[in-house]
Design a protein around this motif. Sequence first.
Motif, PDB file in Angstrom:
ATOM      1  N   LEU A  52       0.832  -1.205   0.000  1.00  0.00           N
ATOM      2  CA  LEU A  52       0.000   0.000   0.000  1.00  0.00           C
ATOM      3  C   LEU A  52       0.867   1.256   0.000  1.00  0.00           C
ATOM      4  CD1 LEU A  52      -2.815  -1.069   2.502  1.00  0.00           C
ATOM      5  CD2 LEU A  52      -3.151  -0.388   0.125  1.00  0.00           C
ATOM      6  N   ASP A  53       1.955   1.225   0.737  1.00  0.00           N
ATOM      7  CA  ASP A  53       2.867   2.370   0.768  1.00  0.00           C
ATOM      8  C   ASP A  53       3.420   2.669  -0.624  1.00  0.00           C
ATOM      9  OD1 ASP A  53       4.576   4.325   2.341  1.00  0.00           O
ATOM     10  OD2 ASP A  53       6.133   3.128   1.365  1.00  0.00           O
ATOM     11  N   ARG A  54       3.808   1.626  -1.362  1.00  0.00           N
ATOM     12  CA  ARG A  54       4.346   1.826  -2.713  1.00  0.00           C
ATOM     13  C   ARG A  54       3.264   2.308  -3.678  1.00  0.00           C
ATOM     14  NH1 ARG A  54       8.450   3.629  -2.512  1.00  0.00           N
ATOM     15  NH2 ARG A  54       8.498   3.465  -4.789  1.00  0.00           N
ATOM     16  N   LEU A  55       2.045   1.765  -3.569  1.00  0.00           N
ATOM     17  CA  LEU A  55       0.959   2.198  -4.452  1.00  0.00           C
ATOM     18  C   LEU A  55       0.600   3.658  -4.214  1.00  0.00           C
ATOM     19  CD1 LEU A  55      -1.330  -0.973  -4.344  1.00  0.00           C
ATOM     20  CD2 LEU A  55      -0.019  -0.136  -6.312  1.00  0.00           C
ATOM     21  N   VAL A  56       0.676   4.099  -2.949  1.00  0.00           N
ATOM     22  CA  VAL A  56       0.427   5.512  -2.637  1.00  0.00           C
ATOM     23  C   VAL A  56       1.535   6.380  -3.218  1.00  0.00           C
ATOM     24  CG1 VAL A  56       0.317   7.221  -0.780  1.00  0.00           C
ATOM     25  CG2 VAL A  56      -0.970   5.081  -0.584  1.00  0.00           C
ATOM     26  N   LYS A  57       2.799   5.963  -3.019  1.00  0.00           N
ATOM     27  CA  LYS A  57       3.917   6.767  -3.511  1.00  0.00           C
ATOM     28  C   LYS A  57       3.953   6.834  -5.035  1.00  0.00           C
ATOM     29  CE  LYS A  57       7.244   6.636   0.295  1.00  0.00           C
ATOM     30  NZ  LYS A  57       6.332   6.258   1.374  1.00  0.00           N
ATOM     31  N   ARG A  58       3.481   5.790  -5.712  1.00  0.00           N
ATOM     32  CA  ARG A  58       3.446   5.794  -7.174  1.00  0.00           C
ATOM     33  C   ARG A  58       2.197   6.467  -7.738  1.00  0.00           C
ATOM     34  NH1 ARG A  58       7.055   2.292  -9.805  1.00  0.00           N
ATOM     35  NH2 ARG A  58       6.147   3.218 -11.700  1.00  0.00           N
ATOM     36  N   GLY A  59       1.271   6.857  -6.856  1.00  0.00           N
ATOM     37  CA  GLY A  59       0.117   7.633  -7.287  1.00  0.00           C
ATOM     38  C   GLY A  59      -1.092   6.835  -7.725  1.00  0.00           C
ATOM     39  N   TYR A  60      -1.082   5.507  -7.521  1.00  0.00           N
ATOM     40  CA  TYR A  60      -2.234   4.704  -7.926  1.00  0.00           C
ATOM     41  C   TYR A  60      -3.309   4.658  -6.847  1.00  0.00           C
ATOM     42  CZ  TYR A  60       0.564   3.072 -11.833  1.00  0.00           C
ATOM     43  OH  TYR A  60       1.314   3.034 -12.989  1.00  0.00           O
ATOM     44  N   VAL A  61      -2.911   4.865  -5.613  1.00  0.00           N
ATOM     45  CA  VAL A  61      -3.820   4.823  -4.468  1.00  0.00           C
ATOM     46  C   VAL A  61      -3.567   6.069  -3.624  1.00  0.00           C
ATOM     47  CG1 VAL A  61      -4.345   3.567  -2.317  1.00  0.00           C
ATOM     48  CG2 VAL A  61      -3.958   2.295  -4.440  1.00  0.00           C
ATOM     49  N   THR A  62      -4.608   6.570  -2.972  1.00  0.00           N
ATOM     50  CA  THR A  62      -4.446   7.713  -2.080  1.00  0.00           C
ATOM     51  C   THR A  62      -5.169   7.434  -0.770  1.00  0.00           C
ATOM     52  OG1 THR A  62      -4.616  10.134  -1.930  1.00  0.00           O
ATOM     53  CG2 THR A  62      -6.513   8.975  -2.846  1.00  0.00           C
ATOM     54  N   THR A  70      -8.114   4.566  -1.283  1.00  0.00           N
ATOM     55  CA  THR A  70      -8.977   4.512  -2.449  1.00  0.00           C
ATOM     56  C   THR A  70      -8.149   4.728  -3.701  1.00  0.00           C
ATOM     57  OG1 THR A  70     -11.033   5.367  -3.435  1.00  0.00           O
ATOM     58  CG2 THR A  70      -9.540   6.979  -2.453  1.00  0.00           C
ATOM     59  N   LEU A  71      -8.657   4.288  -4.833  1.00  0.00           N
ATOM     60  CA  LEU A  71      -7.941   4.487  -6.086  1.00  0.00           C
ATOM     61  C   LEU A  71      -7.906   5.959  -6.472  1.00  0.00           C
ATOM     62  CD1 LEU A  71      -9.136   1.671  -8.531  1.00  0.00           C
ATOM     63  CD2 LEU A  71      -7.059   1.741  -7.158  1.00  0.00           C
ATOM     64  N   THR A  72      -6.814   6.391  -7.069  1.00  0.00           N
ATOM     65  CA  THR A  72      -6.763   7.687  -7.731  1.00  0.00           C
ATOM     66  C   THR A  72      -7.223   7.481  -9.183  1.00  0.00           C
ATOM     67  OG1 THR A  72      -4.519   7.446  -8.602  1.00  0.00           O
ATOM     68  CG2 THR A  72      -4.730   8.268  -6.346  1.00  0.00           C
ATOM     69  N   LEU A  73      -7.102   8.522  -9.980  1.00  0.00           N
ATOM     70  CA  LEU A  73      -7.449   8.407 -11.400  1.00  0.00           C
ATOM     71  C   LEU A  73      -6.218   8.113 -12.272  1.00  0.00           C
ATOM     72  CD1 LEU A  73     -10.090  11.219 -11.983  1.00  0.00           C
ATOM     73  CD2 LEU A  73     -10.454   8.770 -11.818  1.00  0.00           C
ATOM     74  N   LYS A  74      -5.124   7.677 -11.652  1.00  0.00           N
ATOM     75  CA  LYS A  74      -3.920   7.466 -12.456  1.00  0.00           C
ATOM     76  C   LYS A  74      -4.136   6.378 -13.510  1.00  0.00           C
ATOM     77  CE  LYS A  74       1.065   6.847 -12.309  1.00  0.00           C
ATOM     78  NZ  LYS A  74       2.279   6.775 -11.468  1.00  0.00           N
ATOM     79  N   LEU A  75      -4.767   5.264 -13.118  1.00  0.00           N
ATOM     80  CA  LEU A  75      -5.030   4.209 -14.093  1.00  0.00           C
ATOM     81  C   LEU A  75      -5.950   4.721 -15.194  1.00  0.00           C
ATOM     82  CD1 LEU A  75      -5.521   1.082 -11.795  1.00  0.00           C
ATOM     83  CD2 LEU A  75      -3.686   1.446 -13.446  1.00  0.00           C
ATOM     84  N   PHE A  76      -6.962   5.513 -14.792  1.00  0.00           N
ATOM     85  CA  PHE A  76      -7.852   6.104 -15.790  1.00  0.00           C
ATOM     86  C   PHE A  76      -7.071   7.026 -16.719  1.00  0.00           C
ATOM     87  CE2 PHE A  76     -10.556   9.758 -16.932  1.00  0.00           C
ATOM     88  CZ  PHE A  76     -11.526   9.104 -17.667  1.00  0.00           C
ATOM     89  N   GLY A  77      -6.173   7.830 -16.131  1.00  0.00           N
ATOM     90  CA  GLY A  77      -5.378   8.750 -16.933  1.00  0.00           C
ATOM     91  C   GLY A  77      -4.474   8.034 -17.917  1.00  0.00           C
ATOM     92  N   LEU A  78      -3.859   6.928 -17.475  1.00  0.00           N
ATOM     93  CA  LEU A  78      -3.007   6.156 -18.377  1.00  0.00           C
ATOM     94  C   LEU A  78      -3.831   5.604 -19.536  1.00  0.00           C
ATOM     95  CD1 LEU A  78      -0.808   4.196 -15.805  1.00  0.00           C
ATOM     96  CD2 LEU A  78      -0.090   6.095 -17.264  1.00  0.00           C
TER      97      LEU A  78
END
Length: 260
Positions: A52-62, A70-78
């Motif tokens: 979870l720490d890595r997913l937050v730092k990479r911007g996929y989760v906040t 919760t998910l961010t919109l990074k996957l949507f943006g990609l």
Amino acid sequence: MSTDQDSDRYRAPALDKGLDILELLAGVDGGLTQAEISKRLDRSPNQFYRMLDRLVKRGYVTRIDGDRFTLTLKLFGLGQLHAPIRRLASFSVPPMRELAEKTLQANQMTVFDRGYPVVVAQQEAPGYWGISIRVGSRVSLLDTGAGHVLLAFCNQSDRTMMLAENLGSASHESVTPELFERLDQIRNRGYEMMPSAQTAGVINLSAPVLSADGRALAALTIPYITLINTPGAPDMTKTIQLLLETVATLSELAGARVEE
């Protein structure tokens, strides 16, 4: 060797764990705590802390509300920057060119990507004067016409994620009630009209390219400047009408592409 055995042979447990988290959060409104994630995936909480720490730092989760993920919109943006957006930019060229010729103004198309509106297509004005923005430029979400349109024409959960990606660790309290009132007004009238916060004398006219469900796939913006001693230059009212006609055409084309 059976297919199942071959599949197990090439397993990547850490990757599987990360994908499990993303797939779980994608189907949940309001986020989950680390303990709730662990319970639903039937594993101990300490197995997910580093992931979870890595997913937050990479911007996929906040994080929201302190301890919920919760998910961010990074996957949507990609996904937006993948082939569908390239197709959108491609079939938008003729209508955008026609709009520039009729209005004698430049125009550009933006989509939301990882916290910001990003310019994916632009058409220069046919005359000597116009405001151009390079393709690939990121612009403000909160004080541009494009940003306002993208926020106005989306559902509440998407808006919450867009603001979270844009503001990062900043409090959502920094978003004023007046902005939300303005977004409602934009949605009701179908476009934004506001002075540029970046360039004096420019009025941003922005309208949405809509999907079949009424959400903004993109925003089309004319950075309107008053043209003096230019025969045939339409006034702002006529320019807005031409902008709305263009986004209606683009929305129809986008809908046709989606159905294909």
